[in-house]
Every structure is written in C-alpha cells, then in structure tokens.
Motif scaffolding. Sequence first.
Motif, PDB file in Angstrom:
ATOM      1  N   LEU A 236      27.131 -15.798  15.890  1.00 12.66           N
ATOM      2  CA  LEU A 236      27.427 -15.635  17.312  1.00 12.66           C
ATOM      3  C   LEU A 236      26.541 -14.564  17.960  1.00 12.66           C
ATOM      4  N   VAL A 237      26.407 -13.441  17.267  1.00 10.59           N
ATOM      5  CA  VAL A 237      25.600 -12.357  17.825  1.00 10.59           C
ATOM      6  C   VAL A 237      24.125 -12.767  17.874  1.00 10.59           C
ATOM      7  N   LEU A 238      23.665 -13.450  16.837  1.00 13.64           N
ATOM      8  CA  LEU A 238      22.275 -13.918  16.844  1.00 13.64           C
ATOM      9  C   LEU A 238      22.038 -14.879  18.013  1.00 13.64           C
ATOM     10  N   ARG A 239      23.032 -15.755  18.256  1.00 13.09           N
ATOM     11  CA  ARG A 239      22.885 -16.708  19.357  1.00 13.09           C
ATOM     12  C   ARG A 239      22.784 -15.981  20.696  1.00 13.09           C
ATOM     13  N   LYS A 240      23.655 -15.002  20.852  1.00 14.01           N
ATOM     14  CA  LYS A 240      23.658 -14.242  22.089  1.00 14.01           C
ATOM     15  C   LYS A 240      22.302 -13.568  22.287  1.00 14.01           C
ATOM     16  N   ARG A 241      21.832 -12.923  21.239  1.00  8.87           N
ATOM     17  CA  ARG A 241      20.560 -12.208  21.354  1.00  8.87           C
ATOM     18  C   ARG A 241      19.379 -13.173  21.540  1.00  8.87           C
ATOM     19  N   ALA A 242      19.456 -14.330  20.908  1.00 10.86           N
ATOM     20  CA  ALA A 242      18.357 -15.290  21.041  1.00 10.86           C
ATOM     21  C   ALA A 242      18.260 -15.774  22.483  1.00 10.86           C
ATOM     22  N   ILE A 243      19.400 -16.041  23.091  1.00  3.79           N
ATOM     23  CA  ILE A 243      19.404 -16.457  24.494  1.00  3.79           C
ATOM     24  C   ILE A 243      18.824 -15.348  25.356  1.00  3.79           C
ATOM     25  N   GLU A 244      19.274 -14.138  25.080  1.00  3.85           N
ATOM     26  CA  GLU A 244      18.806 -13.010  25.880  1.00  3.85           C
ATOM     27  C   GLU A 244      17.293 -12.818  25.743  1.00  3.85           C
ATOM     28  N   ARG A 245      16.791 -13.114  24.553  1.00  3.07           N
ATOM     29  CA  ARG A 245      15.363 -12.934  24.301  1.00  3.07           C
ATOM     30  C   ARG A 245      14.516 -14.012  24.936  1.00  3.07           C
ATOM     31  N   THR A 246      15.034 -15.253  24.878  1.00  2.00           N
ATOM     32  CA  THR A 246      14.180 -16.367  25.249  1.00  2.00           C
ATOM     33  C   THR A 246      14.313 -16.763  26.713  1.00  2.00           C
ATOM     34  N   GLU A 247      15.363 -16.288  27.375  1.00  3.10           N
ATOM     35  CA  GLU A 247      15.535 -16.709  28.759  1.00  3.10           C
ATOM     36  C   GLU A 247      15.418 -15.515  29.683  1.00  3.10           C
ATOM     37  N   ALA A 448      39.176 -13.979  21.072  1.00  5.52           N
ATOM     38  CA  ALA A 448      38.078 -14.103  22.032  1.00  5.52           C
ATOM     39  C   ALA A 448      36.749 -13.751  21.378  1.00  5.52           C
ATOM     40  N   MET A 449      36.774 -12.740  20.515  1.00  4.63           N
ATOM     41  CA  MET A 449      35.540 -12.341  19.820  1.00  4.63           C
ATOM     42  C   MET A 449      35.021 -13.466  18.945  1.00  4.63           C
ATOM     43  N   THR A 450      35.922 -14.284  18.491  1.00  6.82           N
ATOM     44  CA  THR A 450      35.529 -15.344  17.580  1.00  6.82           C
ATOM     45  C   THR A 450      35.169 -16.607  18.343  1.00  6.82           C
ATOM     46  N   VAL A 451      36.033 -16.970  19.273  1.00  2.00           N
ATOM     47  CA  VAL A 451      35.808 -18.212  19.990  1.00  2.00           C
ATOM     48  C   VAL A 451      34.692 -18.060  21.026  1.00  2.00           C
ATOM     49  N   TYR A 452      34.683 -16.925  21.689  1.00  2.00           N
ATOM     50  CA  TYR A 452      33.674 -16.701  22.729  1.00  2.00           C
ATOM     51  C   TYR A 452      32.719 -15.590  22.320  1.00  2.00           C
ATOM     52  N   GLY A 453      32.437 -15.512  21.038  1.00  2.00           N
ATOM     53  CA  GLY A 453      31.648 -14.402  20.537  1.00  2.00           C
ATOM     54  C   GLY A 453      30.220 -14.375  21.036  1.00  2.00           C
ATOM     55  N   ASP A 454      29.748 -15.480  21.633  1.00  2.00           N
ATOM     56  CA  ASP A 454      28.402 -15.457  22.185  1.00  2.00           C
ATOM     57  C   ASP A 454      28.420 -15.141  23.679  1.00  2.00           C
ATOM     58  N   LEU A 455      29.584 -14.807  24.207  1.00  2.00           N
ATOM     59  CA  LEU A 455      29.688 -14.383  25.603  1.00  2.00           C
ATOM     60  C   LEU A 455      30.117 -12.917  25.653  1.00  2.00           C
TER      61      LEU A 455
END
Length: 724
Positions: A236-247, A448-455
Amino acid sequence: MLNPIEISELSEIDVTKLKGVGAKKASALRTFEIESLFDLLTHYPRRYIDRTRQAQIVDMVEGEEASILVTVDKTETRRIRGGKVMVTSTVSDETGRLKLTFFNQRWRANQLSEGRQAVIYGKIDFYRGQRQMTNPVVDLVGDKTGRIIPVYPQSEKSGLNSWDVSEWVAETLRRTLPPKGRGFKDPLPEHLLSEYELISRDKALAGIHQPENMGEVVSSRKRLVFDELFRMQLALVLRKRAIERTELGVQHVTDGPLVKQFHANMPFELTGAQQRVVKEIGRGLASSIPMNRLLQGDVGAGKTIVAVSAMLAAVDGGHQAALMAPTEVLAAQHYSSISKLLDGLTVDDPGSLFSDRPLRVELLTNRTTGAARKELLTALQDGAIDIVVGTHALIQESVNFSSLGLAVIDEQHRFGVEQRSALRENSGSDATPDMLVMTATPIPRTAAMTVYGDLDVSILDELPPGRTPIVTHWVNAPGNIDAPGDLISSDELQQMWQGVRSAVEQGRQVYVVCPLIDVSDKLDVASAEVTMEHLAENQLQGLEVGLLHGRLHAEDKDATMAAFSAGELDVLVATTVIEVGVDVPNATVMVILDADRFGIAQLHQLRGRVGRGAHASECWLVAETTTPDSEARMQALVNSTDGFELAEVDLDLRGEGTILGERQKGRNDLKLASLRRDRNTVVQARNAAIQLVDADPGLEVHEALASELESFLDPEDAEFLLKS
Ligand code: ADP
Ligand code: MG
C-alpha cells in the motif's frame, strides 16, 4: 552452503509430492484452497489442544459447555422415525463416561470408530443420571504423543482430518527446516526483528504448527501476523509513493478570494474537527503531489462545507471542480445545497464588462439531454462552468473538462478504481486532479489503514453544536405485516405509533423503513407496499402517507420526495433508498421495521436521516431478535450514536472479512492476522512500512523483501510499485 529457501518457492511445489496425498486427499485439500506446499504451510491450526489442561468428564456441569478429550468406546447406528438415522457413541476418559447422540449424520459411525481419540465440544445434559451431549462439535486428534495438539480446519465429509494435515505439515517442515532442510530466508531486516521483538521465520513456522507449549504459539503467531500485515502495508505504501512519484499534481491556491469570502460569510463557526480537516486538505491541495484523500465523517458531521471549501480553492486557481454522487437523487440534492451555499460569489473574468462573472455551478446526470446537455458539455470544455455536480454521467467519454483541478467523490463504496482514473483522463491537462473521497460510513482507524492504506485519511469526528442526540428504542417484536395484528400487538408498539402520531401533531414528519418492496412468500419481512396500505388504514389513519422505493419511476420518486420535503406528506414509508443523503430537517421520527435484517452501519445510516434539525429526534428499531448477534446489534444502536464507536462494535461482531471484502476481494492474504485482535500490529506494520519505503523507495537495499513482495503481487502491479 546452499542458500536458504524463499518461502514463495514453495508455491511452485504441488502438495501431491507429499507422501499420502493422493487424488482424493488432494481434492479435499483444494476445498481449503491448498494446492502448493506454501498453501499448506500457511494453513494454520484453528486451535490447539493442551492435553494436560483439558477438563475431565467428572467435572462437567449440567447445562454448561465444555471441551474434553475422550476415547471412543463404542458407536452404533439406529433408524428412527421418519426414515431418519441416529448415531450414538459412548466415549470416556479416566474419570467417567459420556454418551454422544447425533441425528442424521450417518457418517459419524465411520468417524467415531472404536479407539479413536477426539476432542468434543458441546453442552452437557443429564439424562437418567447419565451424562450426554447432542450433536457436539468433534475434532479427531489421532493418537499423537505431543502435549500440544494442533487442530486444523477440517472437513469430515470430504475425508480431510486434522492429523492428516499435521502429518503433511510435519513432512514439509522436516524437509525445509534445519538440520535436514536449508531453512527459510528471513526478509525482515534485523532492526525490525529487534524493535518489535519478533522471532525468526524458521522458529515461527515450527512454533505455530508444532508448539512445545502455548507460549511458543503466541510468539510464532506474533511473527507471522506481522509478516502478513507488513507485506500488505508495504504494498500500500509503495503504491502511494509510486503514484506520488509518477504523477504531477496541481498546486492549488488555498487562500484565494473565493475561499476567503466563503469562510467569511459562513453562517456558523466551523467545528474544531472541520478546521483541522480543512487545513489537512489544504496542505494536500497546495502540494505538487496529487492528493488522494479519504474524508470520513459521520452523517451530519458537515462534510459538504469542507468539500465546497476545497472546490473553491480549485476555482480560485483558475481550475474546475467536480462532485460525483452515487445516485441522481443525491446529485440533485448536492447541487441544490451547493448552489445555495455559493450564491452571490463571483470569479474574475478579465474579458467581461466588470472583470468578473457569477460563479457557475451546474448539474450533469443522464437526465441532462438534448440541447441543454450539449451546451453544458461545451461550457465545461471552455471552462465557463466552475463546479459541476453529477452522477456517473460525469465520467463518460463525451465529458471533457477545460482544467479539472479537484474531483470530490461522495460515497466511495459505490465507486471503483477505474472510475477514478476515468475522471482523471478527461481532466483536460497533464496534471492529475486532486481527489477527495467522502464517506459517511466510518470504519475503524486500523481498518482504514488497511483498506484505504494507499490514501491519506482525514476524519471529522465531531458534530456541529446544538444537535439534540437521537434517542433510540428497541422494540423486541416482529415487524411482520403478513399477520397485520402483529404490528400493534405489544404495548411498546402502541407507544411507538402514538409517538409517531404525536410527532405529526406537532408538525414533524416521520420515516417508516421496511426491508423489501413486495411481500415475499419466502421472507417473512415487512414490505413497503403492504405496510403502507396497512398503516394508512390503521395506526396512521388520517395522516398523509407516501411511499418510496427503488422500483418506482424516477419522476414518481422525485415527486414523492419533493412532497415529503415540502411537508405535504406526514409519513414516508420507504425501503432503504432513503439510506444515503436524504435531508429533511423537519423529519424527527424514524421507525425501522425488521431492523435485524440490517447491519449496524446501515442502521446507523438510516437513523442519520433524522436528528438533522433543531427538534429532538427518536428512532425505533422493531426487531424480534433471534440470535445473540442481532441482539448485540440492536443494543449497540441503542447505546451509541457515534459512528466510529459503532464501527468498532461492528468489527468486533462481524470480523474483518466484510470490511476487507469491499475493496480487497481476491487479494486478501490475511490468513492469521485479524484487524480486530491485531490492531496494534497494524499500526506497527504501517509505521515500519512507511519508514522503510521512505529510506529505500525501490527496496533496493531490501532485496529479500522486494523479491518476497513480488511473489505476492501480480506482475504488472509489482512492476509499477518497484520499478517506476
Ligand atoms: P454530512 O454531509 O457530513 O452528512 P452536511 O455537510 O450535510 O453533513 O451537514 C449537515 C448539516 O449541518 C447541514 O445543514 C450544514 O449546514 C450543517 N453544518 C455543517 N457544519 C456546521 C457547523 N460547523 N455548525 C453548524 N452547522 C453546521
Ligand atoms: Mg495538489
């Protein structure tokens, strides 16, 4: 020396490689989704039997439940009336005998053959001086010698026994763990092991399957639970950071003239929670990293104002904002309340006579058609519209924005990830619009941390002042209209209908909710149509009663809603179509028939339709509860009006399956971890994941972790998370 084994390697080895796993057992294993050795090793015991600590037959108390370890002496099968079969078994331990009776479970005769050891669990009766149990739960344990016996989920019918599983697990462990095997690679860095006091993976796998004592189970479980939650959080954290990096996001102006005017003219003070959340959102808006934020707030917490303030920030910077609602009714309602809130605001327009023009808010749904639709789409593309409110219609291909800076999405549960990205695609610029997802269904923080952990998550946990709390009553009676007398049979029900009438006499309005539309012959539940007719002729005679359900035509629905809003109807009999968003402050009584058909969250949503104005409100739950669980739900509603508190109760009652189910279908690899029992570990795993990813965004230093994670993710996902 050979390299240690990566646990994922076991995914490629079929269980049929093990001794004794033939086609039949393999197919039984498949019913538990066990195909590889990895599946087998992560098929954890359901519980453990400590031989030295079992109760004994002599100690058993009549009427109480007990679990005891016994040996089967004798089992017999008999035919009884109606062609049915009764199996009786005599079992014993050193202290006494006990008779077990099973009805219609012929296979028990084979299962409970003489000499077998089993742990049985059930309620003790005395019959003619003899102890007995009827239809107890039986766990065969085999004649193992260890002190602690693991009990695996088993299926007697398909012939899969707990001791089979423990044999196969033992063989797998013999081949993988030292001294014979190579041992498992441990992907967790040393500092995490010591910080969270975690034992090695080898020890944990041995200890969960073959513990010497219960202490080992505890420390093994702790390690394996951490692994599961940590993998999930890392992804989840990697996804969040990847979005932040690429967009690239839009850097919004958060103190522009519109925002300032809006706040200055507000008829009330923001609550502390609203002020905090406005700031949190403001930081996200101002940043060049695209915002992906979940705004959780109970019904009536004041999410709209917060969202509107954010939308104005987008408009201040020359962008547009969109608000997407799950239904037409809700979209129309948002449109009308937002238009009112923004009435009189103007935006700069250098080309016009006075260098400004009125702020333009429009509504777009599938009912916007023809010329009006064409004009609206053009105006959106030109940037002449500042804020658009709508339904799914907003994400159709034909809808193009001039520059969409912020999308607000109401009620996340009905919106998928694809829809979010569709909105992004037609935004009219290279920048990714900020997203604010609002939900009135609070879920516990750790969930919420688990289900919405990328938000990112913002929480409005404070209601505006001056609300009178809703008083909730539970009437333990059937809400049944097949036998209309039932609706009035009890004193409490009479009191309830009197309450309804007197509320109407005082000029207030009332909702009556029933689960279904038609009378169904299968389900004995109140139906809106029949209930309405019945009530109109009896309890509510003389009152104006309307009907609202999902199968009415849209125009009829609107007309009924409008009549209720305008106060022309006293009572609205409805199905759950009124669950979200309907806002009639004059309605003060909510009656929910067959309330046990609804879950806690839904009841809380329904109840939130009242208590929206200055008058005191009540809610009546009519439910004849048949299980401790439904009784607990009713009590929870009576005891609390706090959505977050109720969410915790809900999690305790239902477990996490349902919560995870909403978003994580198919990628739920929590086999041991429980969001409820392991709340603290969720927080630890999240913090650990954030620290680790921030220090090593591509997991280059943590090669073992990266490789383990890759084996758990689908390849495309892994590529995006780790390589972008
Ligand atoms: P939600 O969308 O969270 O259910 P709303 O935004 O519809 O809640 O707000 C519910 C009601 O409370 C609205 O009538 C709104 O005008 C009012 N309200 C919102 N914030 C405040 C506040 N700080 N003080 C007083 N009333 C408020
Ligand atoms: Mg931003």
